[in-house]
Design a protein around this motif. Structure first.
Motif, PDB file in Angstrom:
ATOM      1  N   LYS A   2       0.855  -1.187   0.000  1.00  0.00           N
ATOM      2  CA  LYS A   2       0.000   0.000   0.000  1.00  0.00           C
ATOM      3  C   LYS A   2       0.888   1.234   0.000  1.00  0.00           C
ATOM      4  CE  LYS A   2      -3.572  -2.314   2.655  1.00  0.00           C
ATOM      5  NZ  LYS A   2      -4.365  -2.295   3.896  1.00  0.00           N
ATOM      6  N   ARG A   3       0.310   2.361  -0.377  1.00  0.00           N
ATOM      7  CA  ARG A   3       1.047   3.624  -0.337  1.00  0.00           C
ATOM      8  C   ARG A   3       0.497   4.493   0.780  1.00  0.00           C
ATOM      9  NH1 ARG A   3       1.105   6.742  -5.537  1.00  0.00           N
ATOM     10  NH2 ARG A   3      -1.098   6.394  -5.361  1.00  0.00           N
ATOM     11  N   PHE A   4       1.417   5.201   1.448  1.00  0.00           N
ATOM     12  CA  PHE A   4       1.063   6.083   2.555  1.00  0.00           C
ATOM     13  C   PHE A   4       1.771   7.418   2.380  1.00  0.00           C
ATOM     14  CE2 PHE A   4       0.582   1.801   4.040  1.00  0.00           C
ATOM     15  CZ  PHE A   4      -0.580   1.829   4.793  1.00  0.00           C
ATOM     16  N   MET A   5       1.107   8.490   2.844  1.00  0.00           N
ATOM     17  CA  MET A   5       1.713   9.816   2.844  1.00  0.00           C
ATOM     18  C   MET A   5       2.015  10.201   4.277  1.00  0.00           C
ATOM     19  SD  MET A   5       0.325  13.469   1.418  1.00  0.00           S
ATOM     20  CE  MET A   5       0.484  12.952  -0.271  1.00  0.00           C
ATOM     21  N   LEU A   6       3.270  10.516   4.531  1.00  0.00           N
ATOM     22  CA  LEU A   6       3.682  11.024   5.834  1.00  0.00           C
ATOM     23  C   LEU A   6       3.746  12.536   5.709  1.00  0.00           C
ATOM     24  CD1 LEU A   6       6.681   8.593   6.519  1.00  0.00           C
ATOM     25  CD2 LEU A   6       4.235   8.187   6.839  1.00  0.00           C
ATOM     26  N   VAL A   7       2.906  13.240   6.442  1.00  0.00           N
ATOM     27  CA  VAL A   7       2.843  14.697   6.371  1.00  0.00           C
ATOM     28  C   VAL A   7       3.633  15.260   7.551  1.00  0.00           C
ATOM     29  CG1 VAL A   7       1.347  16.717   6.245  1.00  0.00           C
ATOM     30  CG2 VAL A   7       0.579  14.543   5.263  1.00  0.00           C
ATOM     31  N   HIS A   8       4.670  16.037   7.237  1.00  0.00           N
ATOM     32  CA  HIS A   8       5.580  16.571   8.247  1.00  0.00           C
ATOM     33  C   HIS A   8       5.116  17.952   8.718  1.00  0.00           C
ATOM     34  CE1 HIS A   8       8.286  13.460   6.739  1.00  0.00           C
ATOM     35  NE2 HIS A   8       8.032  13.910   5.529  1.00  0.00           N
ATOM     36  N   TYR A   9       5.000  18.125  10.034  1.00  0.00           N
ATOM     37  CA  TYR A   9       4.571  19.393  10.628  1.00  0.00           C
ATOM     38  C   TYR A   9       5.685  19.985  11.470  1.00  0.00           C
ATOM     39  CZ  TYR A   9      -0.272  18.607   9.363  1.00  0.00           C
ATOM     40  OH  TYR A   9      -1.439  18.419   8.664  1.00  0.00           O
ATOM     41  N   PHE A  26      16.131   9.778   5.872  1.00  0.00           N
ATOM     42  CA  PHE A  26      15.855   9.582   4.444  1.00  0.00           C
ATOM     43  C   PHE A  26      16.609   8.368   3.911  1.00  0.00           C
ATOM     44  CE2 PHE A  26      14.713  14.255   4.258  1.00  0.00           C
ATOM     45  CZ  PHE A  26      13.359  14.032   4.018  1.00  0.00           C
ATOM     46  N   GLU A  27      17.832   8.174   4.346  1.00  0.00           N
ATOM     47  CA  GLU A  27      18.608   7.006   3.929  1.00  0.00           C
ATOM     48  C   GLU A  27      18.005   5.717   4.488  1.00  0.00           C
ATOM     49  OE1 GLU A  27      22.637   7.859   5.092  1.00  0.00           O
ATOM     50  OE2 GLU A  27      22.900   9.336   3.499  1.00  0.00           O
ATOM     51  N   ALA A  28      17.552   5.740   5.728  1.00  0.00           N
ATOM     52  CA  ALA A  28      16.995   4.549   6.370  1.00  0.00           C
ATOM     53  C   ALA A  28      15.696   4.079   5.709  1.00  0.00           C
ATOM     54  CB  ALA A  28      16.759   4.810   7.857  1.00  0.00           C
ATOM     55  N   VAL A  29      14.888   5.011   5.213  1.00  0.00           N
ATOM     56  CA  VAL A  29      13.609   4.645   4.594  1.00  0.00           C
ATOM     57  C   VAL A  29      13.679   4.683   3.068  1.00  0.00           C
ATOM     58  CG1 VAL A  29      12.258   5.386   6.606  1.00  0.00           C
ATOM     59  CG2 VAL A  29      12.624   6.980   4.710  1.00  0.00           C
ATOM     60  N   GLY A  30      14.862   4.817   2.538  1.00  0.00           N
ATOM     61  CA  GLY A  30      15.040   4.943   1.087  1.00  0.00           C
ATOM     62  C   GLY A  30      14.388   3.841   0.277  1.00  0.00           C
ATOM     63  N   SER A  31      14.461   2.609   0.742  1.00  0.00           N
ATOM     64  CA  SER A  31      13.883   1.503  -0.030  1.00  0.00           C
ATOM     65  C   SER A  31      12.352   1.504  -0.009  1.00  0.00           C
ATOM     66  CB  SER A  31      14.417   0.168   0.481  1.00  0.00           C
ATOM     67  OG  SER A  31      14.028  -0.052   1.818  1.00  0.00           O
ATOM     68  N   TYR A  32      11.741   2.258   0.905  1.00  0.00           N
ATOM     69  CA  TYR A  32      10.286   2.374   0.991  1.00  0.00           C
ATOM     70  C   TYR A  32       9.757   3.655   0.339  1.00  0.00           C
ATOM     71  CZ  TYR A  32      11.070  -1.061   4.661  1.00  0.00           C
ATOM     72  OH  TYR A  32      11.477  -2.165   5.362  1.00  0.00           O
ATOM     73  N   ILE A  66       5.466   6.805   0.905  1.00  0.00           N
ATOM     74  CA  ILE A  66       6.179   5.544   1.114  1.00  0.00           C
ATOM     75  C   ILE A  66       5.284   4.369   0.741  1.00  0.00           C
ATOM     76  CG2 ILE A  66       7.639   6.461   2.968  1.00  0.00           C
ATOM     77  CD1 ILE A  66       5.762   4.888   4.940  1.00  0.00           C
ATOM     78  N   THR A  67       5.887   3.210   0.636  1.00  0.00           N
ATOM     79  CA  THR A  67       5.136   1.970   0.519  1.00  0.00           C
ATOM     80  C   THR A  67       5.333   1.189   1.814  1.00  0.00           C
ATOM     81  OG1 THR A  67       7.006   0.842  -0.529  1.00  0.00           O
ATOM     82  CG2 THR A  67       5.360   1.842  -1.993  1.00  0.00           C
ATOM     83  N   ALA A  68       4.281   0.494   2.217  1.00  0.00           N
ATOM     84  CA  ALA A  68       4.341  -0.334   3.419  1.00  0.00           C
ATOM     85  C   ALA A  68       3.212  -1.348   3.343  1.00  0.00           C
ATOM     86  CB  ALA A  68       4.219   0.525   4.677  1.00  0.00           C
ATOM     87  N   GLU A  69       3.352  -2.404   4.097  1.00  0.00           N
ATOM     88  CA  GLU A  69       2.338  -3.463   4.100  1.00  0.00           C
ATOM     89  C   GLU A  69       1.036  -3.034   4.776  1.00  0.00           C
ATOM     90  OE1 GLU A  69       2.305  -6.502   2.720  1.00  0.00           O
ATOM     91  OE2 GLU A  69       4.296  -6.201   1.846  1.00  0.00           O
ATOM     92  N   SER A  70       1.140  -2.138   5.780  1.00  0.00           N
ATOM     93  CA  SER A  70      -0.030  -1.772   6.573  1.00  0.00           C
ATOM     94  C   SER A  70       0.180  -0.405   7.216  1.00  0.00           C
ATOM     95  CB  SER A  70      -0.246  -2.810   7.682  1.00  0.00           C
ATOM     96  OG  SER A  70       0.861  -2.773   8.582  1.00  0.00           O
ATOM     97  N   MET A  71      -0.889   0.108   7.814  1.00  0.00           N
ATOM     98  CA  MET A  71      -0.793   1.361   8.554  1.00  0.00           C
ATOM     99  C   MET A  71       0.198   1.214   9.703  1.00  0.00           C
ATOM    100  SD  MET A  71      -1.596   4.530   9.092  1.00  0.00           S
ATOM    101  CE  MET A  71      -3.119   5.018   8.273  1.00  0.00           C
ATOM    102  N   ASP A  72       0.198   0.074  10.367  1.00  0.00           N
ATOM    103  CA  ASP A  72       1.133  -0.144  11.471  1.00  0.00           C
ATOM    104  C   ASP A  72       2.583  -0.102  10.986  1.00  0.00           C
ATOM    105  OD1 ASP A  72      -0.936  -0.358  13.312  1.00  0.00           O
ATOM    106  OD2 ASP A  72      -0.978  -2.549  13.238  1.00  0.00           O
ATOM    107  N   ALA A  73       2.843  -0.689   9.837  1.00  0.00           N
ATOM    108  CA  ALA A  73       4.201  -0.672   9.283  1.00  0.00           C
ATOM    109  C   ALA A  73       4.597   0.746   8.877  1.00  0.00           C
ATOM    110  CB  ALA A  73       4.305  -1.612   8.088  1.00  0.00           C
ATOM    111  N   ALA A  74       3.653   1.504   8.309  1.00  0.00           N
ATOM    112  CA  ALA A  74       3.930   2.897   7.939  1.00  0.00           C
ATOM    113  C   ALA A  74       4.189   3.728   9.195  1.00  0.00           C
ATOM    114  CB  ALA A  74       2.757   3.471   7.145  1.00  0.00           C
ATOM    115  N   GLU A  75       3.412   3.485  10.236  1.00  0.00           N
ATOM    116  CA  GLU A  75       3.622   4.202  11.495  1.00  0.00           C
ATOM    117  C   GLU A  75       5.004   3.900  12.077  1.00  0.00           C
ATOM    118  OE1 GLU A  75       2.065   4.353  16.092  1.00  0.00           O
ATOM    119  OE2 GLU A  75       0.661   3.640  14.576  1.00  0.00           O
ATOM    120  N   ALA A  76       5.428   2.663  11.989  1.00  0.00           N
ATOM    121  CA  ALA A  76       6.753   2.297  12.504  1.00  0.00           C
ATOM    122  C   ALA A  76       7.857   3.072  11.786  1.00  0.00           C
ATOM    123  CB  ALA A  76       6.972   0.795  12.357  1.00  0.00           C
TER     124      ALA A  76
END
Length: 95
Positions: A2-9, A26-32, A66-76
């Motif tokens: 799934k695709r998720f948007m992380l909105v930075h405040y 950015f380097e750590a999440v680069g593959s996502y 980003i891409t992630a399997e679930s909302m929980d994975a995106a939150e992590a």
């Protein structure tokens, strides 16, 4: 995936330490990561007119798709982000 948007405040003047933390994230999440978008000057338009939006603690300063399997994975992934005020995670609706 799934695709998720992380909105930075939140904005504060970048220091070398802050920039190093962002670069590491950015380097750590680069593959996502699908896309990173940074925001600068903004303007709010309402029925009563328009006003410039100053950069500060309540500003939306960017987003990362980003891409992630679930909302929980995106939150992590989002929890590792060195956000200034907060970060919000939204699932992107498939069309």
């Amino acid at each position: 995936m799934k695709r998720f948007m992380l909105v930075h405040y939140g904005f504060e003047k970048p220091t070398p330490e802050i920039m190093a933390k962002w670069k590491a994230w950015f380097e750590a999440v680069g593959s996502y990561t699908v896309e990173n978008i940074g925001l600068r000057a903004g303007r709010e338009i309402t029925r009563d007119g328009a006003r410039d939006l100053p950069m500060g603690p309540d500003s939306i300063t960017g987003c990362t798709v980003i891409t992630a399997e679930s909302m929980d994975a995106a939150e992590a992934l989002a929890r590792q982000n060195p956000f200034i005020s907060s970060i919000r995670v939204y699932e992107i609706a498939a069309h």
